[in-house]
Design an enzyme around this catalytic site. Structure first.
Site, PDB file in Angstrom:
ATOM      1  N   SER A 170       5.542  18.484   0.380  1.00 14.69           N
ATOM      2  CA  SER A 170       4.681  17.433  -0.154  1.00 14.69           C
ATOM      3  C   SER A 170       5.279  16.965  -1.469  1.00 14.69           C
ATOM      4  CB  SER A 170       3.268  17.957  -0.396  1.00 14.69           C
ATOM      5  OG  SER A 170       2.677  18.357   0.813  1.00 14.69           O
ATOM      6  N   LEU A 171       4.797  15.819  -1.963  1.00 15.24           N
ATOM      7  CA  LEU A 171       5.254  15.308  -3.253  1.00 15.24           C
ATOM      8  C   LEU A 171       4.133  15.405  -4.278  1.00 15.24           C
ATOM      9  CD1 LEU A 171       7.270  12.061  -2.367  1.00 15.24           C
ATOM     10  CD2 LEU A 171       8.175  14.260  -3.100  1.00 15.24           C
ATOM     11  N   LYS A 225       7.072   4.031  -1.148  1.00 12.94           N
ATOM     12  CA  LYS A 225       6.318   5.107  -0.489  1.00 12.94           C
ATOM     13  C   LYS A 225       5.549   4.479   0.675  1.00 12.94           C
ATOM     14  CE  LYS A 225       3.183   8.964  -1.335  1.00 12.94           C
ATOM     15  NZ  LYS A 225       2.273   8.676  -0.200  1.00 12.94           N
ATOM     16  N   CYS A 256     -26.501 -32.515   4.280  1.00 14.94           N
ATOM     17  CA  CYS A 256     -26.365 -31.081   4.003  1.00 14.94           C
ATOM     18  C   CYS A 256     -25.475 -30.930   2.769  1.00 14.94           C
ATOM     19  CB  CYS A 256     -25.767 -30.363   5.208  1.00 14.94           C
ATOM     20  SG  CYS A 256     -25.712 -28.570   5.019  1.00 14.94           S
TER      21      CYS A 256
END
Length: 665
Positions: A82-83, A124, A430
């Site tokens: 993992s980082l 990443k 409208c």
């Protein structure tokens, strides 16, 4: 054909087809046509069937077909770490300072000095980690998920559906390579167009595909991948990360174009800002950047904690997707009369912005996503675009159905359902429709009435009884002076701007009319091909389809628009009060250096706006594109040129400064 000859031909075809696939999927630079590829592929399929000689790295083995019974475990040969993650730049500075201190300490105590610190920065990717194992002959024998980092799940069959992933490489020596399986926005949209159950986001699309036992479903997702690390290697060791990436590229693995060297925290900060600025323009998801030390000896000296390598860190960007509660839905009237739902949300921070509202598109979209008031929903925000509800995160018992209104929330008129959308047909009385139509008419790309705001349009509708576009040209100064914040000068300036707008380009006028699905580019295409307002009004369905980039839906919108008697009367009224749209045909210079060339413009130019440079290039016979590819001939780069400039360099495309462009013309 003898069996031995057939086997030899099979091997030749596999080598050729794998090379062509790499050119097509990884390089975006095919050397043969799809028809030629299909012919060779069919020949290979027939030979394999006749001989029963099927190699594991044959392109025919990519086709996802069949359902697996279960996932089996795979023990990685090299651990997938993992980082460590930094949420603030201060944490990056602290990490860098620890590295400096460690290198100084080592060099103080040892003769074999470490080099000055040098970092490599990459994106990443936000997908699913993939670990592929290649045997001593360069054949991919296994693909697995990250799992615990030591044990993953075998997804070899699923990974083979990724067409950019080489099944055989020219290398002797066992190795494992790490990458990220991703789903592009194009693949995501194509899948959701046909799927009964829509994907919620790109990451889930990729992860769900690779963890699906139904291989046909995996193949439908049309996944891509980027590779960035060799985690286990029985061959020669790498001296640096740059050397490793060079190896990865040379072995025909797809890698991202972006990779930058940084020598200090200022360099890192600049790259963080740059990548964050282009993040929304990418056709795949990223959630930060990865910063690693380049030198392998330095990595070995720094080592690991229990969880992370000390020589790498990830800087995480703020989320673009989150969950929150849907509190209610309000219905709003647009310029075309379309009445659309807007979600009112429990306020939530998303990408540094507090989000309280999100689009829901229409009732079909609401039903497809099973969105109900009271549910927790996924909300996604991209750049400055209004956030959108992507799906339901959690269904709660007290959630209630969203019910479409039967009458216009503004004027009370009965609504009509046309396709998936509700419309109010009371165009004249409208208020939201009329106000938005007037604002669009006066906008810069349309009639360019300077100083004309939505606030002014509302006052004109309410206090001056302005009910048609032609009424704009009948305004009197005394009427404007009765409006809030209108003095003599402001009133005169607006009247002058309205008068000036009478002499306008035909394309601007066509765009100002507000034809559904007709933007400024389509308006220009109409003028270029049909030459006059009468020509556009009388154009047949076939005439319109003959114009490049105009399809069936847009052609139908144009035909219906100019078939409406009320619209034709409104146009006649505008012409009667002096509006004079004109078309001047631009002569293309066929001696131009840009004739039939594809040109991309990036950055800020000193002498041209984006519209002006596009018009200029088209007058020179060029095709202006928004993306850089192998087919691009020139990139004109102004100040603060971004990722398009970097991609042009990597592809070896000719880059022109604004001065060089001016000199050429």
């Amino acid at each position: 054909m003898e069996i031995s000859d057939s086997k030899k031909r099979i091997e030749e075809l596999i080598e050729q087809l794998n090379k062509f696939a790499y050119e097509y999927y990884a390089l975006d630079n095919p050397s043969i046509s799809d028809k030629e590829y299909d012919k060779l592929y069919d020949e290979l399929t027939i030979l394999e069937k006749e001989t029963g000689y099927i190699l594991s790295y044959s392109p025919t083995q990519r086709v996802g077909d069949g359902i697996l019974s279960q996932f089996s475990k795979y023990i990685h040969k090299g651990r997938l770490w993992s980082l460590d993650k930094a949420q603030s730049f201060e944490e990056i500075i602290e990490w860098h300072n620890r590295n400096v201190k460690a290198v100084m300490q080592y060099n103080k105590e040892n003769a074999d000095k470490l080099p000055p610190l040098e970092y490599v920065i990459t994106k990443k990717f936000d997908g699913l980690t993939l670990n592929c194992t290649y045997d001593n002959d360069g054949i991919m024998i296994k693909a697995a998920t990250r799992g615990t980092g030591e044990i993953g799940e075998d997804i070899t069959a699923q990974a083979k559906t990724i067409k950019a992933l080489p099944l055989k490489v020219d290398h002797k020596g066992l190795f494992e390579i790490h990458g990220e399986a991703i789903m592009t926005k194009e693949a995501f949209d194509a899948y959701n167009e046909k799927a009964e159950v829509k994907l919620k986001n790109l990451r889930n699309g990729a992860a769900g595909a690779l963890r699906n036992l139904n291989l046909k479903e995996t193949a439908k997702r049309n996944l891509s991948a980027f590779f960035y690390d060799v985690g286990y290697n029985e061959g020669d060791p790498f001296e640096s990360y740059i050397d490793m990436m060079k190896f990865i590229r040379e072995k025909n693995f797809p890698i991202d174009d972006y990779m930058k060297i940084a020598r200090d925290t200022e360099d890192i900060k600049n790259e963080i800002e740059y990548i964050n600025s282009i993040r929304a323009d990418l056709n795949y998801d990223i959630d930060g950047i990865v910063i690693v030390i380049n030198d392998m000896r330095t990595r070995a000296v720094l080592g690991y904690t229990i969880k992370f390598p000390k020589w790498a860190i990830a800087y995480k960007f703020e989320a673009e997707e989150t969950t929150t509660e849907l509190l209610d839905v309000e219905w709003n009237v647009g310029r075309s009369g379309r009445v659309s739902p807007t979600a009112l949300l429990e306020p939530v921070d998303l990408g540094g912005v507090t989000v309280k509202r999100a689009t829901l598109n229409n009732m079909d979209d609401i039903k497809r996503k099973n969105v109900k008031i009271g549910n927790r929903v996924f909300v996604r925000r991209s750049n400055d675009v209004i956030p959108e509800i992507m799906g339901v995160a959690e269904e709660l018992e007290n959630a209630r159905e969203i019910i479409a209104p039967s009458n216009c929330p503004s004027c009370g008129s009965e609504l009509m359902l046309v396709g998936a959308h509700y419309f109010c047909e009371n165009t004249l009385s409208c208020k939201p429709q009329m106000v938005k139509s007037i604002v669009h008419f006066g906008s810069r790309e349309a009639m360019n009435i300077e100083g004309f705001s939505e606030k002014t349009a509302e006052q004109l509708y309410e206090k001056v009884d302005l009910k048609t576009l032609s009424d704009l040209y009948k305004l009197k100064k005394e009427e404007l002076l009765n409006l809030e914040k209108f003095g003599d000068k402001k009133a005169q300036n607006l009247l002058d701007a309205i008068e000036k707008s009478k002499e306008c380009e035909l394309a601007s006028f066509i765009y100002a009319l507000g034809i559904p699905n007709v933007g400024k580019k389509t308006a220009k295409d109409l003028c270029k091909n049909l030459k006059s307002l009468e020509g556009i009004k009388k154009a047949t369905y076939e005439d319109l389809l003959a114009i490049e980039d105009i399809g069936e839906i847009v052609a139908k919108c144009i035909i219906e628009f100019f078939s409406d008697e009320k619209i034709l009367r409104s146009i006649d009224e505008l012409l009667a009060v002096g509006v004079s749209p004109s078309y001047e045909e631009t002569l293309v210079n066929d001696q131009s250096s840009f004739m039939d060339k594809t040109v991309v413009v990036t950055g800020t130019l000193k002498n041209f706006s984006r519209t002006e440079i596009k018009d200029k290039l088209e007058a020179l016979g060029a095709k202006v594109s928004g993306t850089v590819s192998k087919k691009t001939d020139y990139v004109i780069a102004g100040e603060a040129a971004g990722s398009k400039y970097d991609k042009a360099i990597s592809l070896g495309i000719k880059i022109l400064s604004e001065e060089e462009f001016l000199a050429m013309i």
